[in-house]
Design a protein around this motif. Structure first.
Motif, PDB file in Angstrom:
ATOM      1  N   PHE A 160       0.445  -0.793   0.058  1.00 43.80           N
ATOM      2  CA  PHE A 160       0.233   0.096  -0.298  1.00 43.80           C
ATOM      3  C   PHE A 160       1.465   1.503  -0.076  1.00 43.80           C
ATOM      4  O   PHE A 160       2.124   1.052   0.526  1.00 43.80           O
ATOM      5  CB  PHE A 160      -1.040  -0.115   1.222  1.00 43.80           C
ATOM      6  CG  PHE A 160      -2.352  -0.830   0.620  1.00 43.80           C
ATOM      7  CD1 PHE A 160      -3.201  -0.642   0.789  1.00 43.80           C
ATOM      8  CD2 PHE A 160      -1.396  -2.120   1.359  1.00 43.80           C
ATOM      9  CE1 PHE A 160      -4.214  -1.784   0.143  1.00 43.80           C
ATOM     10  CE2 PHE A 160      -3.008  -3.381   1.625  1.00 43.80           C
ATOM     11  CZ  PHE A 160      -4.107  -3.021   1.182  1.00 43.80           C
ATOM     12  N   TYR A 208      -8.754  -4.702  -0.801  1.00 46.99           N
ATOM     13  CA  TYR A 208      -9.170  -4.177  -1.862  1.00 46.99           C
ATOM     14  C   TYR A 208      -9.459  -3.042  -2.202  1.00 46.99           C
ATOM     15  O   TYR A 208      -9.678  -1.953  -2.655  1.00 46.99           O
ATOM     16  CB  TYR A 208      -9.925  -5.320  -2.839  1.00 46.99           C
ATOM     17  CG  TYR A 208     -10.074  -6.357  -3.608  1.00 46.99           C
ATOM     18  CD1 TYR A 208      -9.741  -5.887  -4.439  1.00 46.99           C
ATOM     19  CD2 TYR A 208      -9.561  -7.609  -2.878  1.00 46.99           C
ATOM     20  CE1 TYR A 208      -8.843  -7.068  -5.764  1.00 46.99           C
ATOM     21  CE2 TYR A 208      -9.538  -7.931  -3.343  1.00 46.99           C
ATOM     22  CZ  TYR A 208      -9.044  -8.357  -4.865  1.00 46.99           C
ATOM     23  OH  TYR A 208      -8.789  -9.918  -5.560  1.00 46.99           O
ATOM     24  N   GLN A 209      -8.832  -1.665  -0.298  1.00 49.75           N
ATOM     25  CA  GLN A 209      -9.709  -1.303  -0.331  1.00 49.75           C
ATOM     26  C   GLN A 209      -9.022   0.238  -1.524  1.00 49.75           C
ATOM     27  O   GLN A 209      -7.525  -0.370  -0.866  1.00 49.75           O
ATOM     28  CB  GLN A 209      -9.030  -0.421   0.985  1.00 49.75           C
ATOM     29  CG  GLN A 209      -7.832  -0.617   1.226  1.00 49.75           C
ATOM     30  CD  GLN A 209      -7.854  -0.506   2.936  1.00 49.75           C
ATOM     31  OE1 GLN A 209      -6.790   0.765   3.577  1.00 49.75           O
ATOM     32  NE2 GLN A 209      -7.519  -1.008   4.046  1.00 49.75           N
ATOM     33  N   GLN A 210      -9.171   1.116  -1.994  1.00 50.52           N
ATOM     34  CA  GLN A 210      -7.842   2.578  -2.603  1.00 50.52           C
ATOM     35  C   GLN A 210      -7.834   3.575  -1.768  1.00 50.52           C
ATOM     36  O   GLN A 210      -8.213   3.546  -0.958  1.00 50.52           O
ATOM     37  CB  GLN A 210      -9.296   2.291  -3.655  1.00 50.52           C
ATOM     38  CG  GLN A 210      -9.758   1.571  -4.488  1.00 50.52           C
ATOM     39  CD  GLN A 210      -8.553   0.879  -5.013  1.00 50.52           C
ATOM     40  OE1 GLN A 210      -7.564   1.247  -5.089  1.00 50.52           O
ATOM     41  NE2 GLN A 210      -8.139  -0.299  -4.983  1.00 50.52           N
ATOM     42  N   GLU A 211      -7.296   4.233  -2.394  1.00 52.78           N
ATOM     43  CA  GLU A 211      -6.941   5.746  -2.039  1.00 52.78           C
ATOM     44  C   GLU A 211      -7.756   6.643  -1.560  1.00 52.78           C
ATOM     45  O   GLU A 211      -8.053   7.423  -1.051  1.00 52.78           O
ATOM     46  CB  GLU A 211      -5.188   5.883  -2.049  1.00 52.78           C
ATOM     47  CG  GLU A 211      -4.410   7.636  -1.547  1.00 52.78           C
ATOM     48  CD  GLU A 211      -3.621   7.800  -3.039  1.00 52.78           C
ATOM     49  OE1 GLU A 211      -2.762   8.993  -1.346  1.00 52.78           O
ATOM     50  OE2 GLU A 211      -2.960   7.570  -3.005  1.00 52.78           O
ATOM     51  N   ASP A 212      -8.826   6.444  -2.616  1.00 60.77           N
ATOM     52  CA  ASP A 212      -9.692   7.423  -2.190  1.00 60.77           C
ATOM     53  C   ASP A 212     -11.098   6.938  -1.215  1.00 60.77           C
ATOM     54  O   ASP A 212     -11.944   7.309  -1.476  1.00 60.77           O
ATOM     55  CB  ASP A 212     -10.673   7.754  -3.870  1.00 60.77           C
ATOM     56  CG  ASP A 212     -10.424   6.443  -4.726  1.00 60.77           C
ATOM     57  OD1 ASP A 212     -11.290   5.118  -3.752  1.00 60.77           O
ATOM     58  OD2 ASP A 212     -11.583   6.682  -5.903  1.00 60.77           O
ATOM     59  N   SER A 232     -12.429   4.291  -1.951  1.00 60.37           N
ATOM     60  CA  SER A 232     -13.439   3.095  -2.325  1.00 60.37           C
ATOM     61  C   SER A 232     -13.308   1.714  -2.098  1.00 60.37           C
ATOM     62  O   SER A 232     -11.740   2.064  -1.988  1.00 60.37           O
ATOM     63  CB  SER A 232     -13.753   3.230  -3.565  1.00 60.37           C
ATOM     64  OG  SER A 232     -11.922   3.207  -4.655  1.00 60.37           O
ATOM     65  N   VAL A 256     -12.624  -2.283  -4.767  1.00 62.86           N
ATOM     66  CA  VAL A 256     -12.932  -2.423  -5.746  1.00 62.86           C
ATOM     67  C   VAL A 256     -13.457  -4.124  -5.154  1.00 62.86           C
ATOM     68  O   VAL A 256     -12.870  -5.003  -4.534  1.00 62.86           O
ATOM     69  CB  VAL A 256     -11.644  -2.631  -6.092  1.00 62.86           C
ATOM     70  CG1 VAL A 256     -11.536  -3.227  -8.171  1.00 62.86           C
ATOM     71  CG2 VAL A 256     -11.379  -1.526  -6.929  1.00 62.86           C
ATOM     72  N   VAL A 270     -16.952  -1.386  -8.428  1.00 62.11           N
ATOM     73  CA  VAL A 270     -16.343  -0.350  -7.402  1.00 62.11           C
ATOM     74  C   VAL A 270     -17.628  -0.039  -6.443  1.00 62.11           C
ATOM     75  O   VAL A 270     -18.870   0.522  -6.595  1.00 62.11           O
ATOM     76  CB  VAL A 270     -15.547   0.393  -7.766  1.00 62.11           C
ATOM     77  CG1 VAL A 270     -14.998   1.021  -6.504  1.00 62.11           C
ATOM     78  CG2 VAL A 270     -14.737   0.418  -8.887  1.00 62.11           C
ATOM     79  N   THR A 277     -18.492   2.905  -3.537  1.00 63.32           N
ATOM     80  CA  THR A 277     -17.710   4.311  -3.575  1.00 63.32           C
ATOM     81  C   THR A 277     -18.546   4.602  -2.294  1.00 63.32           C
ATOM     82  O   THR A 277     -19.416   4.484  -2.329  1.00 63.32           O
ATOM     83  CB  THR A 277     -18.015   5.362  -5.070  1.00 63.32           C
ATOM     84  OG1 THR A 277     -19.247   4.709  -5.298  1.00 63.32           O
ATOM     85  CG2 THR A 277     -16.938   4.332  -6.396  1.00 63.32           C
TER      86      THR A 277
END
Length: 812
Positions: free
Chosen positions: A503, A786-790, A792, A794, A808, A810
């Motif tokens: 990450f 599967y967490q994203q920086e924004d 959200s 995936v 996704v 969101t």
């Protein structure tokens, strides 16, 4: 009617008959001999009699049909049945009714007591009370107890009984009753022979039970003899011979006459269908040509019918419960209830495929076992050192020395009972002929003394059996030789899949992710249900459903049958699967005021599907994939670092795999299960490791267990998401699940006697279970990996078609 005809197999066995008699009719084969029993001027049952059935415990509809078909066939006209018929056999009772109206038995009302209102350890008093629940005027109330119900004397001295008791306060009104027990999980070698290997004598292959239900087919054998006895000697002063306290009557007169060449432990030279292995009965199964007509032989109180043979009604195998009410002006009721007990060989506990003991009863101390496990005591005794080492490696508190001591004492006591029974029979036989009055009186007194001693020993035997069972059930399964020894930290990594994700932003745990994406509500659930409960919301609901449906579809491709299961199970089923429903640290929720529990895994109800059954060899392996909700107390988990959020909850959804297979195949299927799990988690892109769990972390049922732990970034460690266990025959010995091998690798001991048969003795199946998807922990893994920086998350590609195409999740 076809099923009723098949029922004749349950108490008649065909002996080989010469082909030249093929065209002779049944009536031409009757050869009457004088009635050998003395009539003691008492009442007999006569007129129209309703046979009311009291089902005590759990019986399947198919099992009830076996009994009801037999009862119905008693009243069917012999002319309307294909011969030989049950009705023709029953008509031989007419010899006793020359001056009275003959009895006509018809199926009456049926009462069910599935919850066992008197518990699962019954006395004779309970039997009388149960019989009284049904209509008693011009009726017979037959009490039928299920295979997990104990009755005093069951297996140790009787397979059933009939007796009588006063009705209300009227002196001249009596109720005669019959009781029969299902012996399949307690003593099939005694009360269900020849459909099970005998306890003693040559251990040849048993006959295939005509209804593929050893317990129920054995019950009909015993019920047939007791119906005859209750009709001709209902109140103890009808037709019998010898001492009234231990009479020889219609229920105990036939001394086990079988097919040609029969001897103890061998049913004789019988015609067997080469395709099914079942005993072929004249006209009943329509499996052979008319020219192969078989003869049967039956000794019915002195009447010889050379076309009917009471196959396996030794003098010991009596069972059934009947209550018949009759007004008797000339009959004075005895002050105590008569209960006929018949000699029975005491079953040894050394047979690996037979239940270990007799029945449960009240014991002086401790909790009495409510069911019997088919524990291989002989193996424990012969492998004492290995068992002791296994207990040590597993940190088990089971008392091996006490188990061995109890078992040896039990064998000694069984021998005493057997010797005493033989001595009592010898005395009874001496009274059959002409005996001087003084000698007869001496024999009567001796018989009474022996009976009193026997009753005392039988009570001791029951208590000892319960104590042995209680201690032996604590012994865990043996362990695979390759399993590492030690605690959880000593478990060995057998495979590592993937690498932890790198990450580039601050990692959140699933609780924070879920809160920001509005996926969970722990606070509201705590108010409604308590801590460790949760609401799933929005896309989390779709994620749960998607995981379940995708997992089911993937596992079904491997030949598994999908199931949804009951989520409440009886306590004894939970126990038989190896879980403890009670105790300070139990993981099981019990329903107060009942014998039911919430399931902690679908393994429990799936394991119970085939409980107390014999499976066909060709049906194995049986592979199930089951969806259910699961409930666990998580006792002892307070303060554990993994208790946060969804990781450790009281209620969750799970998809479970379960296999029943042949013993020699279980190791291979264990590998298949872990491969399926690894494939599923690999497709979801998870980083995980597979562990071969050490002895101290196996649990009692598991012979070997693999765990899968996945990397959970928010937790900062690996967390268990699945396990796969090979339980060998630990569960099947408790659940009573066996199969009959189609072919035996060893040649028969006597090829002539087994000619045309394919009837290897049944063996216990092996059971395996594995978690395909534990939803909450899978959600933890997916959200955190599967967490994203924004903010959200995936959705893994395999799940998208099962979530309506969502790619996704969101922020709202």
């Amino acid at each position: 009617m076809a099923s009723a005809l098949i029922l004749l197999q349950l108490f008649v066995v065909l002996s080989t008959f010469h082909e030249s008699l093929a065209s002779r009719r049944l009536t031409e084969l009757l050869h009457d001999s004088p009635i050998l029993f003395q009539y003691h001027n008492g009442a007999l049952l006569s007129g129209d009699i309703s046979v009311n059935l009291l089902w005590y415990g759990s019986f399947k509809p198919s099992q009830k049909a076996i009994i009801t078909d037999f009862i119905t066939s008693l009243s069917t006209s012999p002319k309307s049945q294909i011969q030989p018929s049950v009705a023709t056999w029953w008509n031989t009772i007419n010899k006793y009714y020359s001056n009275a109206k003959k009895p006509s038995f018809r199926l009456g009302k049926q009462v069910s007591d599935p919850d066992c209102s008197f518990g699962k350890s019954l006395t004779d008093k309970h039997l009388i009370q149960l019989a009284a629940k049904a209509e008693q005027t011009n009726a017979v109330s037959v009490v039928l107890t299920a295979d997990d119900v104990a009755v005093v004397g069951f297996c140790s001295s009787r397979c059933g009984t009939h007796g009588s008791s006063p009705v209300g306060e009227t002196e001249n009104t009596k109720s005669a009753y019959i009781w029969v027990g299902n012996s399949e999980t307690q003593c099939p070698g005694q009360c269900a022979w020849p459909f099970h290997q005998p306890v003693y004598g040559p251990q040849g292959a048993p006959l295939i039970a005509p209804n593929n239900d050893v317990g129920l087919d054995g019950m009909v054998i015993n019920l047939a003899s007791l119906v005859a006895a209750v009709a001709t000697n209902p109140f103890g002063n009808g037709y019998y011979q010898g001492d009234a306290s231990a009479p020889l009557e219609a229920a105990s007169a036939c001394v086990g006459m079988y097919g040609k060449g029969a001897y103890p432990g061998y049913a004789g030279d019988l015609l067997v269908d080469s395709t099914t292995g079942s005993v072929v009965y004249l006209h009943l199964l329509h499996l052979f040509d008319q020219k192969h007509t078989m003869g049967l032989h039956c000794c019915f109180a002195g009447t010889t019918i050379q076309t009917l043979k009471l196959a396996s009604i030794p003098s010991t195998m009596q069972s059934s419960s009947t209550a018949i009410c009759s007004r008797l002006n000339h009959f004075k009721p005895p002050t105590i209830t008569r209960s006929h007990r018949f000699p029975l060989l005491i079953r040894a506990l050394s047979s690996p495929t037979v239940v270990d003991s007799t029945t449960t009863a009240l014991v002086d101390s401790g909790v009495k076992p409510q069911w019997k496990a088919a524990i291989d005591f002989k193996s424990i005794l012969e492998n004492k050192s290995a068992v002791a080492e296994n207990l040590k490696n597993r940190n088990s508190s089971a008392n091996l020395e006490l188990v061995i001591e109890l078992y040896q004492r039990l064998l000694e006591l069984q021998k005493e009972v057997e010797d005493l029974r033989y001595e009592r029979n010898t005395v009874a036989n001496k009274m059959k002929g002409k005996v001087e009055p003084l000698e007869r009186q001496r024999l009567i007194e001796e018989g009474k003394n022996l009976k009193e001693k026997l009753v005392t020993l039988e009570e001791d035997l029951i208590k000892l059996t319960d104590a042995l069972q209680r201690e032996a059930q604590c012994i865990p399964n043996m362990t695979h030789p390759d399993v590492p020894i030690g605690g959880e930290d000593d478990s060995i990594i057998r495979k590592m899949v993937g690498m932890p994700r790198d990450f580039t932003f601050s990692i959140k745990d699933h609780v924070q992710i879920g809160k920001e994406l509005d996926l969970f509500d722990f606070d509201a659930a705590a108010e409604v249900s308590g801590s460790k409960f949760y609401y799933l919301k929005n896309e989390a609901v779709l994620l749960e459903m998607g995981l379940i449906n995708w997992t089911l579809s993937e596992v079904m491709k491997r030949g598994f049958t999908p199931l949804t299961t009951p989520e409440i199970a009886r306590s004894f089923v939970v126990e038989k699967c190896g879980f403890q429903p009670r105790g300070d640290n139990t993981q099981v929720y019990s329903i107060e005021g009942s014998d039911q529990c919430l399931i902690g895994t679908a393994e429990i109800p799936v394991g119970g599907i085939h409980m107390d059954s014999i499976l066909g060899d060709s049906s194995l392996p049986l592979k199930y994939v089951a969806f259910s909700h699961c409930f666990r107390t998580e006792a002892g988990a307070a303060g554990v670092s993994t208790s946060r959020g969804l990781y450790r909850v009281h209620q969750f959804s799970k998809v479970e795999m379960f296999i029943l297979c042949r013993p020699e195949e279980s190791n291979a299927y264990h590998e298949e299960l872990i491969e399926i799990e690894e494939e599923l988690f690999s497709k979801l892109g998870l980083h995980f490791k597979t562990l071969d769990m050490a002895t101290g972390d196996l649990g009692a049922p598991a012979y070997r267990k693999y765990d899968i732990e996945a990397w959970m970034p928010g937790l900062g460690r690996y967390g268990e998401i699945s396990s796969a266990s090979n339980c060998t025959d630990y569960q099947s010995r408790r659940l009573g699940i066996r199969y009959r091998p189609e072919n035996s690798t060893s040649p028969p001991t006597n090829p002539k006697k087994t000619k045309g048969r394919n009837v290897s003795p049944p063996e216990f199946v092996h059971t395996l279970n594995a978690t395909a998807c534990a939803v909450p922990r899978m959600i933890v893994c997916l959200l955190e990996n599967y967490q994203q920086e924004d903010g959200s998350v995936v959705i893994p590609e395999p799940l998208r078609p099962f979530m309506g195409g969502i790619q996704v999740i969101t922020p709202k």
